[in-house]
Design an enzyme around this catalytic site. Structure first.
Site, PDB file in Angstrom:
ATOM      1  N   CYS B 139     -15.341  29.722  26.642  1.00 54.13           N
ATOM      2  CA  CYS B 139     -16.451  30.504  27.162  1.00 54.13           C
ATOM      3  C   CYS B 139     -16.823  30.126  28.590  1.00 54.13           C
ATOM      4  CB  CYS B 139     -17.659  30.312  26.255  1.00 54.13           C
ATOM      5  SG  CYS B 139     -18.087  28.569  26.090  1.00 54.13           S
ATOM      6  N   CYS B 147     -21.430  13.978  27.915  1.00 53.74           N
ATOM      7  CA  CYS B 147     -22.195  14.726  26.921  1.00 53.74           C
ATOM      8  C   CYS B 147     -21.265  15.357  25.890  1.00 53.74           C
ATOM      9  CB  CYS B 147     -23.059  15.782  27.600  1.00 53.74           C
ATOM     10  SG  CYS B 147     -24.427  15.032  28.487  1.00 53.74           S
ATOM     11  N   CYS B 167     -19.347  25.627  21.007  1.00 51.48           N
ATOM     12  CA  CYS B 167     -19.945  25.313  22.306  1.00 51.48           C
ATOM     13  C   CYS B 167     -21.443  25.074  22.116  1.00 51.48           C
ATOM     14  CB  CYS B 167     -19.719  26.490  23.258  1.00 51.48           C
ATOM     15  SG  CYS B 167     -20.738  26.420  24.741  1.00 51.48           S
ATOM     16  N   CYS B 216      -4.911   6.737  -4.491  1.00 55.07           N
ATOM     17  CA  CYS B 216      -3.702   7.567  -4.438  1.00 55.07           C
ATOM     18  C   CYS B 216      -3.905   8.650  -3.385  1.00 55.07           C
ATOM     19  CB  CYS B 216      -3.421   8.201  -5.793  1.00 55.07           C
ATOM     20  SG  CYS B 216      -1.998   9.291  -5.756  1.00 55.07           S
ATOM     21  N   CYS B 295     -33.122  -7.950 -53.042  1.00 58.11           N
ATOM     22  CA  CYS B 295     -33.697  -7.052 -54.036  1.00 58.11           C
ATOM     23  C   CYS B 295     -34.471  -5.934 -53.374  1.00 58.11           C
ATOM     24  CB  CYS B 295     -34.610  -7.836 -54.976  1.00 58.11           C
ATOM     25  SG  CYS B 295     -36.090  -8.413 -54.130  1.00 58.11           S
ATOM     26  N   CYS B 303     -44.376  -5.854 -39.374  1.00 58.57           N
ATOM     27  CA  CYS B 303     -45.787  -5.685 -39.705  1.00 58.57           C
ATOM     28  C   CYS B 303     -46.161  -6.375 -41.026  1.00 58.57           C
ATOM     29  CB  CYS B 303     -46.159  -4.201 -39.745  1.00 58.57           C
ATOM     30  SG  CYS B 303     -45.424  -3.336 -41.137  1.00 58.57           S
ATOM     31  N   HIS B 318     -46.327  -2.210 -57.805  1.00 54.92           N
ATOM     32  CA  HIS B 318     -45.196  -2.431 -58.688  1.00 54.92           C
ATOM     33  C   HIS B 318     -45.452  -3.618 -59.612  1.00 54.92           C
ATOM     34  CE1 HIS B 318     -43.435   0.361 -55.943  1.00 54.92           C
ATOM     35  NE2 HIS B 318     -42.316   0.412 -56.655  1.00 54.92           N
ATOM     36  N   CYS B 328     -37.341   0.601 -60.631  1.00 50.30           N
ATOM     37  CA  CYS B 328     -38.518   1.333 -60.191  1.00 50.30           C
ATOM     38  C   CYS B 328     -38.578   2.646 -60.942  1.00 50.30           C
ATOM     39  CB  CYS B 328     -38.464   1.553 -58.677  1.00 50.30           C
ATOM     40  SG  CYS B 328     -39.882   2.428 -58.042  1.00 50.30           S
TER      41      CYS B 328
END
Lengths: 152, 617
Positions: B139, B147, B167, B216, B295, B303, B318, B328
């Site tokens: 151009c 630059c 450009c 590779c 058992c 807990c 039980h 049971c």
């Protein structure tokens, strides 16, 4: 920042001060020549008419190979500017060219205020508002301008 | 894979046609054959390029454009990038619409007049320079070299987008010419630029892809018609991968299934399934508890809640009145009333699904591990062993190639076998838990599963035999090993091709083929087949079971030829014999019962090599 300021930045600064672009004022901060305080006045016949918007502009180390960093400090209701003031503008990102200048960047931002582009949104909700009901969105933009951007 | 030799492929390809008529191997003349590759590579529909060969190829593409269009190479490269490195398309489009393409790619054909003034201001650094020391693209917009250098280097550092450098002048868009780049870029940046240029050819083109193996540098070109179909390719670095999804080669399973399987293997879902299947929650704190001994009196370690494992009620309730501490009654009666059913059913189902997955996964993983060790053996210890062997037996190493071929085959087959387990897992889900292919009726699916397992079992049998034989690694096994490598390769290749066609087709071929191919087949074989057909069309009955039993007989009887001869015995045996002759016909050879050599001459009465008489039909 001890490094000497490139001649380009000195020349740009001089020109910005001696022949400012209409509706724009930009001046370097006292303590940092790469940091600019900018005021853009809302363009006539835009929702931002009458407002004066503060921005900050910073020239990074590799300027002009890298784009300056610009951000709105004043709150603004605009589809391409988010609530942190970040701006969606191509020349600030991938379309940056070292042949552009501070002046051209600021003129582009001013043009963005005249012509919001809701199709390329940054603030989704604002853009949606703009597309669904432009009249109402413009009214909100005017309201915000009056509330946040008009110091007598 | 580079030596293109048309038609000069494995000799058994000729027999291929009666098995696969759809031509999964539509080997036109332009297809090169992979004369060394193991069985899984479809007759080379691809080509491997080294970096040098890629450069050469790129150069050819550039010349194809520059010679026709009279533009320089840099411009041609831009044009080719736009058209995915297809010179024909680039040339055609250019002739159709040169002006708009020029504009888009940035190749303006009018040059700016040289500046008259002696100095010019560079609009990047704002300094004035001698016009002669400045550069411009076509151009004519002048900038100083410094630059230009920073501009180009910044672009190169930013990545492959530097290939489209324009450009700097706003609104100009002219492409930066080769001349300017040569002038301003230093060697490091120039090399980087060239690498991007080379990479762009592989990355833009649908037909080319990089080998995903670390370090590779080879690229593979897909030569099939559509250019991007999923084919298994083997790179020169010996890494075998799928062209489309870049995972390890995975025929006969498709890319989506592989992805699902790999995600499943890595995902937490199976952990959750395990927890669901093997634990109950503490009724109070809801933490999962695995009961591994003791058992029914449970005490939660977290807990301290005490409860009954069976009915999950508080242990305080039980005692004697609930039937003693070791039984049971509440549970028993609740179970009779069907209260626990749903929960039990869920747990049971989770356990079944988990067991099923573990079954397939273990086999998949074992084959994978075996493949890796075999591969290591083949690559690391084998060369040394071979050279020793060659010394001891005074045989040239070239004659011992059959051993490494056998090893390669083992490695390859392990991989295929591995993926058949994935295939099995996803294809036959409906038989056990209803998650598989809903389009196929359950009984048909069960039939398919039996047939699949029979085939898989046979393939596995051959492979185990080959593997153990190869591990012996002795010279006198030459014929055995060569024959067995051949048999195994054929078997796996067909297995893959058939599975890809679908089990229904495969089953039909299998039952129809013998009648048409061996009209002279003796009566027992035919009755055997009829029986087989009956038993196969009546799955999930005694007949179905028998088929599986037969599969075992067959597997043990490999090589199939051994199953021949002898007086007619049980029906199952007749069936085995029928299958043996079918298999021979399908495989295209009969196997010597003594040395296991694959004989290709069906009219021969004795083995080609050891001259053991061929068992009578």
């Amino acid at each position: 920042m001890a490094a000497q300021l490139p001649r380009r930045i000195l020349k740009e600064t001089q020109r910005l001060l001696s022949e400012p672009a209409p509706g724009i004022s930009a001046s370097p901060a006292d303590d940092n020549a790469r940091h600019f305080n900018v005021i853009i006045f809302g363009p006539d016949s835009s929702p931002y008419e009458g407002g004066s918007f503060k921005l900050e502009l910073f020239l990074p180390e590799d300027y002009p190979m890298a784009a300056p960093k610009v951000r709105f400090l004043t709150k603004i209701y605009h589809p391409n500017i988010d609530k942190l003031g970040r701006i969606c503008l191509d020349i600030l990102k991938d379309k940056w060219s070292p042949a552009l200048q501070i002046r051209t960047v600021l003129l582009s931002i001013q043009a963005l205020l005249s012509a919001p582009n809701p199709d390329d949104p940054l603030a989704e909700n604002v853009a949606k508002h703009w597309k669904d009901n432009e009249q109402e969105a413009v009214a909100t933009a005017k309201e915000w301008t009056r509330m946040y951007a008009s110091q007598a | 894979m580079n030596d293109l030799s048309d038609g000069d492929d494995y000799d058994y390809d000729d027999y291929d046609d009666h098995m696969s008529e759809d031509g999964g191997s539509s080997d036109g003349d332009e297809y090169a054959f992979d004369s060394q590759g193991p069985s899984s590579s479809r007759q080379a529909q691809y080509q491997v390029f080294s970096e040098a060969e890629l450069r050469e190829r790129q150069q050819q593409a550039l010349s194809a454009v520059t010679s026709v269009l009279s533009i320089d190479e840099n411009d041609a490269a831009r044009l080719l990038r736009k058209y995915k490195w297809d010179p024909n398309q680039a040339n055609e489009e250019w002739f159709m619409n040169a002006d708009s393409i020029r504009k888009e790619v940035g190749l303006s054909d009018h040059r700016a007049p040289p500046t008259r003034s002696k100095t010019a201001v560079c609009s990047i650094c704002f300094d004035s320079h001698k016009a002669g020391s400045m550069c411009a693209a076509a151009c004519g917009h002048l900038y100083c070299k410094n630059c230009w250098r920073s501009y180009a280097e910044t672009a190169v550092n930013e990545g492959p987008s530097c290939l489209d450098l324009r450009c700097p002048t706003v609104g100009c868009g002219a492409a930066v010419t080769q001349g300017v780049l040569d002038e301003v870029l230093d060697k490091a940046h120039r090399t980087k630029y060239d690498r991007y240029a080379l990479r762009s050819m592989v990355e833009d083109s649908r037909r080319l892809t990089w080998c995903p193996s670390p370090d590779c540098q080879h690229a593979i070109e897909n030569l099939t018609d559509s250019g991007a179909v999923a084919i298994d390719v083997v790179c020169k670095c010996s890494h075998a991968f799928c062209f489309s999804c870049h995972e390890e080669a995975h025929r006969p399973v498709d890319c989506a299934t592989v992805k699902r399987w790999l995600i499943k293997n890595s995902a937490e879902s199976e952990n959750l399934n395990w927890i669901l299947a093997h634990t109950k929650q503490c009724p109070q704190c809801k933490r999962p508890i695995e009961k591994n001994q003791g058992c029914m009196h449970m005490t939660c370690s977290q807990c301290r809640h005490e409860f009954c494992w069976l009915c999950q009620g508080a242990w305080a309730d039980h005692g004697e009145r609930t039937g003693g501490f070791y039984a049971c009654n509440r549970y028993e009666s609740a179970q009779r009333a069907g209260e626990h059913d749903e929960e039990m059913f869920k747990r049971e189902q989770a356990r079944n699904a988990l067991e099923r997955y573990m079954h397939y996964y273990q086999r998949w993983a074992e084959n994978d591990a075996s493949r890796k060790t075999s591969r290591k053996a083949a690559q690391e210890t084998l060369p040394e062993q071979l050279s020793q062997l060659s010394e001891w037996t005074a045989t040239p190493t070239s004659q011992l190639n059959f051993i490494s071929e056998a090893w390669d085959q083992v490695v390859d087959c392990r991989r295929i076998l591995k993926w058949t387990y994935t295939y099995g897992y996803y294809t036959f889900g409906a038989v056990s838990d209803g998650t598989g292919d809903k389009d196929v009726a359950k009984d048909v699916l069960a039939q398919h599963q039996e047939f699949f397992e029979f085939n898989q079992g046979q393939a596995e049998g051959y492979l185990e035999k080959l593997h153990s034989m190869a591990e012996k690694n002795l010279g006198e096994f030459r014929e055995t090993l060569i024959g067995l490598t051949d048999v195994t390769r054929t078997h796996f290749r067909k297995l893959v091709e058939e599975l890809e066609k679908g089990l229904s087709v495969m089953l039909n071929d299998y039952m129809v083929a013998p009648a048409s191919m061996e009209p002279e087949a003796p009566a027992p074989a035919i009755t055997g087949d009829l029986k087989g057909e009956k038993s196969l069309t009546k799955p999930r009955t005694a007949g179905g079971k028998r088929t599986r039993a037969t599969a075992k007989t067959e597997r043990e009887a490999a090589p199939p030829a051994q199953a021949r001869g002898g007086s007619p015995r049980a029906a199952a045996h007749d069936r085995a014999r029928g299958q043996a002759s079918d298999l021979e016909a399908q495989a295209g050879f009969w196997q010597c019962s003594s040395c296991t050599l694959a004989n290709h001459d069906f009219s021969a009465t004795a083995c080609e090599v050891c001259e053991t008489p061929r068992p009578a039909h």
